[in-house]
Scaffold this motif. Sequence first.
Motif, mmCIF file in Angstrom:
data_model
loop_
_atom_site.group_PDB
_atom_site.id
_atom_site.type_symbol
_atom_site.label_atom_id
_atom_site.label_comp_id
_atom_site.label_asym_id
_atom_site.label_seq_id
_atom_site.Cartn_x
_atom_site.Cartn_y
_atom_site.Cartn_z
ATOM 1 N N SER A 50 0.829 -1.193 0.000
ATOM 2 C CA SER A 50 0.000 0.000 0.000
ATOM 3 C C SER A 50 0.873 1.256 0.000
ATOM 4 C CB SER A 50 -0.909 0.023 1.234
ATOM 5 O OG SER A 50 -1.804 -1.047 1.212
ATOM 6 N N SER A 51 0.469 2.247 -0.789
ATOM 7 C CA SER A 51 1.182 3.520 -0.809
ATOM 8 C C SER A 51 0.196 4.597 -1.267
ATOM 9 C CB SER A 51 2.409 3.439 -1.724
ATOM 10 O OG SER A 51 3.233 4.579 -1.540
ATOM 11 N N PHE A 52 0.694 5.693 -1.799
ATOM 12 C CA PHE A 52 -0.175 6.803 -2.153
ATOM 13 C C PHE A 52 0.375 7.538 -3.362
ATOM 14 C CE2 PHE A 52 3.151 8.621 0.394
ATOM 15 C CZ PHE A 52 3.376 9.875 -0.157
ATOM 16 N N ASN A 53 -0.460 8.396 -3.944
ATOM 17 C CA ASN A 53 -0.034 9.286 -5.014
ATOM 18 C C ASN A 53 -0.688 10.637 -4.797
ATOM 19 O OD1 ASN A 53 -2.519 9.601 -7.072
ATOM 20 N ND2 ASN A 53 -2.481 7.473 -6.330
ATOM 21 N N VAL A 54 0.036 11.714 -5.114
ATOM 22 C CA VAL A 54 -0.512 13.062 -5.000
ATOM 23 C C VAL A 54 0.229 13.967 -5.980
ATOM 24 C CG1 VAL A 54 1.065 13.707 -3.119
ATOM 25 C CG2 VAL A 54 -1.078 14.951 -3.418
ATOM 26 N N GLY A 55 -0.513 14.854 -6.632
ATOM 27 C CA GLY A 55 0.143 15.726 -7.594
ATOM 28 C C GLY A 55 -0.809 16.665 -8.289
ATOM 29 N N VAL A 56 -0.332 17.213 -9.406
ATOM 30 C CA VAL A 56 -1.120 18.158 -10.191
ATOM 31 C C VAL A 56 -1.243 17.630 -11.618
ATOM 32 C CG1 VAL A 56 -0.454 20.153 -8.801
ATOM 33 C CG2 VAL A 56 0.944 19.522 -10.779
ATOM 34 N N ILE A 57 -2.365 17.946 -12.259
ATOM 35 C CA ILE A 57 -2.586 17.565 -13.650
ATOM 36 C C ILE A 57 -3.111 18.764 -14.425
ATOM 37 C CG2 ILE A 57 -3.034 15.139 -13.121
ATOM 38 C CD1 ILE A 57 -6.034 15.746 -13.532
ATOM 39 N N ALA A 58 -3.009 18.663 -15.734
ATOM 40 C CA ALA A 58 -3.611 19.653 -16.628
ATOM 41 C C ALA A 58 -4.454 18.910 -17.647
ATOM 42 C CB ALA A 58 -2.533 20.480 -17.327
ATOM 43 N N ASP A 59 -5.474 19.574 -18.134
ATOM 44 C CA ASP A 59 -6.361 18.991 -19.140
ATOM 45 C C ASP A 59 -6.441 19.957 -20.317
ATOM 46 O OD1 ASP A 59 -8.776 16.829 -19.481
ATOM 47 O OD2 ASP A 59 -9.330 18.778 -20.326
ATOM 48 N N PHE A 60 -5.840 19.552 -21.460
ATOM 49 C CA PHE A 60 -5.832 20.378 -22.664
ATOM 50 C C PHE A 60 -6.773 19.767 -23.697
ATOM 51 C CE2 PHE A 60 -1.659 21.025 -20.725
ATOM 52 C CZ PHE A 60 -1.554 22.409 -20.716
ATOM 53 N N PRO A 61 -7.931 20.369 -23.947
ATOM 54 C CA PRO A 61 -8.871 19.815 -24.930
ATOM 55 C C PRO A 61 -8.285 19.855 -26.337
ATOM 56 C CG PRO A 61 -9.935 21.432 -23.505
ATOM 57 C CD PRO A 61 -8.465 21.570 -23.288
ATOM 58 N N LEU A 62 -8.309 18.719 -27.015
ATOM 59 C CA LEU A 62 -7.888 18.647 -28.417
ATOM 60 C C LEU A 62 -9.093 18.609 -29.343
ATOM 61 C CD1 LEU A 62 -5.038 15.989 -28.060
ATOM 62 C CD2 LEU A 62 -4.841 18.482 -27.978
ATOM 63 N N SER A 63 -10.228 18.190 -28.802
ATOM 64 C CA SER A 63 -11.503 18.146 -29.523
ATOM 65 C C SER A 63 -12.591 18.042 -28.462
ATOM 66 C CB SER A 63 -11.548 16.950 -30.484
ATOM 67 O OG SER A 63 -11.830 15.759 -29.779
ATOM 68 N N PRO A 64 -13.860 18.064 -28.843
ATOM 69 C CA PRO A 64 -14.914 17.924 -27.832
ATOM 70 C C PRO A 64 -14.851 16.627 -27.030
ATOM 71 C CG PRO A 64 -15.832 18.819 -29.851
ATOM 72 C CD PRO A 64 -14.425 18.414 -30.171
ATOM 73 N N VAL A 65 -14.179 15.589 -27.559
ATOM 74 C CA VAL A 65 -14.159 14.302 -26.861
ATOM 75 C C VAL A 65 -12.751 13.776 -26.607
ATOM 76 C CG1 VAL A 65 -16.425 13.605 -27.717
ATOM 77 C CG2 VAL A 65 -14.382 13.055 -29.056
ATOM 78 N N LEU A 66 -11.739 14.599 -26.800
ATOM 79 C CA LEU A 66 -10.358 14.135 -26.661
ATOM 80 C C LEU A 66 -9.518 15.199 -25.966
ATOM 81 C CD1 LEU A 66 -8.631 11.651 -27.510
ATOM 82 C CD2 LEU A 66 -7.928 12.978 -29.511
ATOM 83 N N SER A 67 -8.742 14.778 -24.956
ATOM 84 C CA SER A 67 -7.880 15.702 -24.217
ATOM 85 C C SER A 67 -6.496 15.102 -24.019
ATOM 86 C CB SER A 67 -8.473 16.023 -22.841
ATOM 87 O OG SER A 67 -9.608 16.835 -22.932
ATOM 88 N N LEU A 68 -5.520 15.995 -23.847
ATOM 89 C CA LEU A 68 -4.166 15.608 -23.456
ATOM 90 C C LEU A 68 -4.000 15.975 -21.988
ATOM 91 C CD1 LEU A 68 -1.473 14.455 -24.591
ATOM 92 C CD2 LEU A 68 -0.715 16.833 -24.834
ATOM 93 N N GLN A 69 -3.589 15.004 -21.172
ATOM 94 C CA GLN A 69 -3.489 15.232 -19.735
ATOM 95 C C GLN A 69 -2.086 14.905 -19.215
ATOM 96 O OE1 GLN A 69 -6.578 13.133 -17.600
ATOM 97 N NE2 GLN A 69 -8.169 14.571 -18.203
ATOM 98 N N PRO A 70 -1.196 15.900 -19.178
ATOM 99 C CA PRO A 70 0.092 15.716 -18.508
ATOM 100 C C PRO A 70 -0.053 15.950 -17.007
ATOM 101 C CG PRO A 70 0.009 17.894 -19.485
ATOM 102 C CD PRO A 70 -1.302 17.209 -19.838
ATOM 103 N N GLY A 71 0.932 15.527 -16.240
ATOM 104 C CA GLY A 71 0.870 15.733 -14.798
ATOM 105 C C GLY A 71 2.234 15.569 -14.155
#
Length: 235
Positions: A50-71
């Motif tokens: 068991s462990s954990f994750n925490v951070g920040v993400i971004a959501d860049f829309p490429l189309s109405p149904v597709l996004s690029l999500q780096p973090g």
Amino acid sequence: MTKKIVLSCVAIGLSVAAMAQARVGIKGGYNLANITTGSGGNVEENKFKSSFNVGVIADFPLSPVLSLQPGVFYTGKGSKLERGEPGDATYFKTSTNPQYIEIPVNLVGKIPVGEDTRIFFGAGPYAAFGVGGKNKYALGPVSGESKIKWDDDTPFDNTDPNQGYDKYKRFDYGGNLLAGVEVGNFLISAQYGLGFAKILSGADDSRDDKSKNRVWSFSVGYLFGGSGSGKNKVE
């Protein structure tokens, strides 16, 4: 020349539009991690850690149904092994919990299923950099712990990596598969991280270790800005 100028203007316009709709958020949750012991990805007697994750993400829309999500995430990995019963003279337990700064870049498809609600599926690569963690052990009544040691190998210079059998490789990389639901600015997701790199260091690079990270992550998050519904909303 005119055509190039027009295409450049269109590209700039699309980039600005995407940036204007981009959202940045926070995300964190629970990890169930393991380490493979065979070339087929099997873990034999290893158990989930068991462990954990925490951070920040971004959501860049490429189309109405597709996004690029780096973090960028702080995330724990590892595994544990246990034999016998606590209190027995033959009891044995060991665990490792390496911790990384991880940078995923996922391509995410979103399917509208209701007003301001979408289910999503995604995949993408990740790169990670080891920054901490501990190894723990218990042998009968004797127990202890030690900080994880990292070698100095990097993707840019491995001429003097300071390797050793008691160390982990500093860099890890692999791929992610994820799915979840997004309601307004909130999201809930499950992700499987498949490590491609051997994680154990050593003076002999040819030694036949098969240890690679495997991590299930269950997270919740919040994206600041617009709800991301827009054209995705079901009328």
